[in-house]
Design an enzyme around this catalytic site. Structure first.
Site, PDB file in Angstrom:
ATOM      1  N   ASN A 160      45.990  47.280  43.729  1.00 38.98           N
ATOM      2  CA  ASN A 160      45.150  47.868  42.685  1.00 38.98           C
ATOM      3  C   ASN A 160      44.844  46.796  41.658  1.00 38.98           C
ATOM      4  O   ASN A 160      45.610  46.556  40.724  1.00 38.98           O
ATOM      5  CB  ASN A 160      45.857  49.060  42.029  1.00 38.98           C
ATOM      6  CG  ASN A 160      45.986  50.220  42.981  1.00 38.98           C
ATOM      7  OD1 ASN A 160      45.009  50.903  43.273  1.00 38.98           O
ATOM      8  ND2 ASN A 160      47.184  50.391  43.533  1.00 38.98           N
ATOM      9  N   GLU A 161      43.711  46.148  41.853  1.00 44.89           N
ATOM     10  CA  GLU A 161      43.338  45.026  41.005  1.00 44.89           C
ATOM     11  C   GLU A 161      42.813  45.535  39.658  1.00 44.89           C
ATOM     12  O   GLU A 161      42.551  46.731  39.507  1.00 44.89           O
ATOM     13  CB  GLU A 161      42.271  44.186  41.719  1.00 44.89           C
ATOM     14  CG  GLU A 161      42.730  43.573  43.039  1.00 44.89           C
ATOM     15  CD  GLU A 161      43.775  42.463  42.880  1.00 44.89           C
ATOM     16  OE1 GLU A 161      44.302  42.270  41.764  1.00 44.89           O
ATOM     17  OE2 GLU A 161      44.096  41.787  43.888  1.00 44.89           O
ATOM     18  N   PRO A 162      42.701  44.629  38.659  1.00 41.56           N
ATOM     19  CA  PRO A 162      42.206  45.040  37.346  1.00 41.56           C
ATOM     20  C   PRO A 162      40.942  45.896  37.468  1.00 41.56           C
ATOM     21  O   PRO A 162      40.046  45.587  38.254  1.00 41.56           O
ATOM     22  CB  PRO A 162      41.910  43.710  36.656  1.00 41.56           C
ATOM     23  CG  PRO A 162      42.895  42.771  37.267  1.00 41.56           C
ATOM     24  CD  PRO A 162      43.035  43.203  38.694  1.00 41.56           C
TER      25      PRO A 162
END
Ligand code: PGA
Length: 628
Positions: A160-162
């Site tokens: 879950n990237e920025p």
């Protein structure tokens, strides 16, 4: 170590700090084993959410040991992995399927039908239904009892990237640049790292009844601080963990290093309440911290500055005399500066040097470089000074560094050899040897620029290099220790320089230092050993933080240029991100940025203004490394 001071208003989630990654792994494995046993006694299955990457390897080893030696059974365990690259086949050496079977499942009695990992080998059109199916299976299993998580330097949990929203579910995601460049050395080049992955969402993770965030290594210290001391924001998805009511972060000292409780413990309350005291080390740490915080020169700090920043206790301890405290901080840095890292030609002994051989001149000096480029990156200027000042400098390259070389470079060398009429060996071993030879050429050219002849270079080829295309267990072997011990005995050094970097638990720098530590133990009774003066440079071309600096070697503008020339000899690395945690710009830029930043900090704090500086510390400053 438990929370030293309960009234910690900086931290938003419970934290447990252990000295090293192995201790962290045992704590996590204990909790998982206890959960499995309790559920089994209650006639229930245990549903585990599992993670990949370098951090959890130790946990998996510890669980396998509990299975083999303590009869911990996984027959009633169901697992769901956080993520998988997309697209990727399950047998690809980089796939998380392969990682999980090799590191864990194949050593356990788990039923294959109870193992779930997002599939990376499906058509794009099937991804969304496959993700829905994954969520459904988690729900059917009764939800996750425990989710094990790592954190990426981008702040991701899972992938879950920025920008990942709190309500996100399992889905396809594009990987952040930091995530891809951190994975680049393993993939032998950024361009080979997949751009996408399938990951459980934030909501999927937060629905677990228990969450363990396991983080090790100082390369994660900054993001750990943001995750647990910062505000909740989707820019740092790990901050969403602050909303979970049963989460614990388990950290080693490296990962915890930036937390307020370690960086500025005086802000938490009286030092004595935290098992600390205002000794010289703590005083200097606080003074340098204050000068950096206020942006003032050390000798200009006033009583008001101390009080306003929360250093009332220190000021009171010093009878209110700020200037006395300033002097302590000032002289600590001042005394660290020396242009004679090996001692002076007249045999006098500059302050930072220790050991019975401190005043010997010339010295036999042995430098350990975990990868072929570490020596010049972090101490190229000092290397050249030591040689120019007449010392006998030897360099030991611990690993071949073959794996970080882009395939294209080998292909070009092979083409050159073929077109010149040479016959080259084929097969994995021959190729690995050819990769190593290319890296040796780089190291020899760089050392020559620093004035070190090839006969004083040792290519030890220790076992813990990455092996191209293989999933390897990375650890120090007895043979590695013997090889180093034999070299130590042969050179009988008066001074040693080694790289210290509490990065990944199985990172090359960490294993490089561990192998040296064990070899030093094995040779401790030899006559040279007790007199030897040992220094640590910080790996990967970076610098020590001010309070840790015990020797600062200034570089003149022309020395900076020579160092740059030495580093650029490692030109075969130019295409790949080889430094752990770096973005792929030129190697020499990275190192000169750190050297210059140190020199600027000295200048800002009111010391002499140099062009650039390389920094060193003694092992006893770096707990749990050489000194155990
Ligand atoms: P690492 O990855 O354990 O390889 O550092 C952790 C993560 O990216 O979540």
């Amino acid at each position: 170590m438990t929370t030293p001071y309960e009234d910690n208003r900086w931290e938003t989630i419970p934290i447990r700090i252990e000295t090293d990654p192995d201790a962290c792994a045992e704590v996590v494995a204990d909790e998982i084993a206890a959960l499995i046993r309790k559920n089994e006694a209650d006639g229930r299955k245990t549903v585990l959410g599992l993670a990949t990457g370098s951090t959890p390897r130790g946990v998996y080893r510890a669980l396998v040991r509990r299975h083999q030696e303590e009869a911990l059974s996984f027959r009633n365990v169901v697992t769901f992995n956080l993520d998988e690259y997309f697209p990727i086949t399950p047998d690809d050496p980089h796939s998380y399927h392969r990682y999980m079977w090799e590191n864990l499942f194949s050593h356990l009695d788990i039923l294959p039908e109870n193992v779930h990992i997002p599939r990376g080998n499906i058509a794009l059109g099937e991804v969304s239904s496959s993700c829905l199916e994954y969520e459904k299976k988690i729900a059917e299993a009764g939800g996750l009892d425990l989710q094990l998580l790592g954190i990426g330097r981008s702040g991701h949990i899972g992938f879950n990237e920025p920008g990942s929203p709190a309500r996100s579910r399992t889905r396809l995601i594009t990987l952040d640049h930091i995530t891809r460049s951190d994975a680049a050395p393993e993939f032998q080049g950024l361009h080979r790292v997949p751009t996408r992955a399938i990951t459980m969402g934030i909501r999927t993770i937060l629905a677990a009844r228990r969450v363990i965030l396991l983080v090790t290594g100082e390369h994660k210290a900054a993001i750990v601080r943001t995750a647990v001391e910062g505000k909740v924001t989707d820019e740092v998805p790990a901050t969403f963990l602050q909303g979970h009511d049963n989460v614990t972060a388990i950290l080693d000292l490296g990962a915890a290093a930036d937390l307020t409780r370690l960086r500025a413990p005086w802000l938490l309350g009286p030092l004595a309440d935290q098992g600390l005291a205002w000794n010289e080390t703590e005083i200097c740490r606080a003074v340098l911290w204050l000068a950096e915080k206020t942006g003032k020169a050390i000798l200009k700090l006033t009583e008001e500055d101390y009080n306003a920043a929360g250093l009332q206790e220190l000021l009171a301890t010093a009878d209110g005399a700020a200037y006395e405290l300033n002097l302590k901080g000032f002289y600590r840095l001042q005394n660290a500066i020396t242009g004679w890292p090996g001692g002076r030609t007249d045999g006098s002994r500059p302050k930072p040097l220790r050991g019975g051989a401190a005043s010997v001149f010339p010295k036999r000096i042995l430098i350990f470089s975990p990868r072929p480029e570490d020596d010049v990156l972090s101490m190229g200027g000092t290397l050249a000074r030591l040689a120019a000042q007449g010392h006998e400098v030897h360099i030991a390259y611990q690993t071949s560094g073959a794996s970080s070389l882009p395939v294209e470079i080998l292909e070009r060398f092979r083409l050159f050899a073929r077109d010149s009429g040479a016959t080259l060996g084929e097969g994995p071993e021959a190729l690995r040897h050819q990769y190593s030879l290319i890296r040796q050429l780089d190291a020899k050219a760089a050392a020559k620029i620093c004035g070190i002849p090839p006969e004083r270079l040792y290519f030890l080829d220790l076992s813990f290099d990455w092996h191209v295309g293989e999933v390897v267990k990375r650890s120090v072997t007895g043979k590695d220790v013997e090889t180093i011990a034999e070299l130590l005995t042969r050179v009988a050094p008066h001074q040693i320089y080694a790289a210290s970097d509490r990065n990944d638990p199985e990172g090359t720098s960490r294993l490089g230092l561990e192998s040296l530590r064990r070899a030093l133990q094995a040779t401790a009774s030899l006559p040279w050993a007790s007199d030897c003066d040992i220094w640590l440079y910080r790996g990967g071309g970076s610098a020590w933080p001010l309070p840790a600096i015990e020797m600062a070697v200034p570089l003149s503008p022309s020395e900076v240029l020579r160092k740059r020339r030495a580093i650029t000899q490692h030109e075969t690395l130019r295409q790949s991100a080889t430094l752990p945690g770096s973005t792929p710009h030129q190697l020499h830029e990275l190192s000169s940025r750190h050297d210059r930043a140190t020199a600027e900090a000295f200048d800002r704090l009111g010391l002499a203004e140099y062009e650039s500086m390389e920094t060193f510390t003694h092992p006893d400053f770096v707990s749990n490394l050489l000194v155990k």
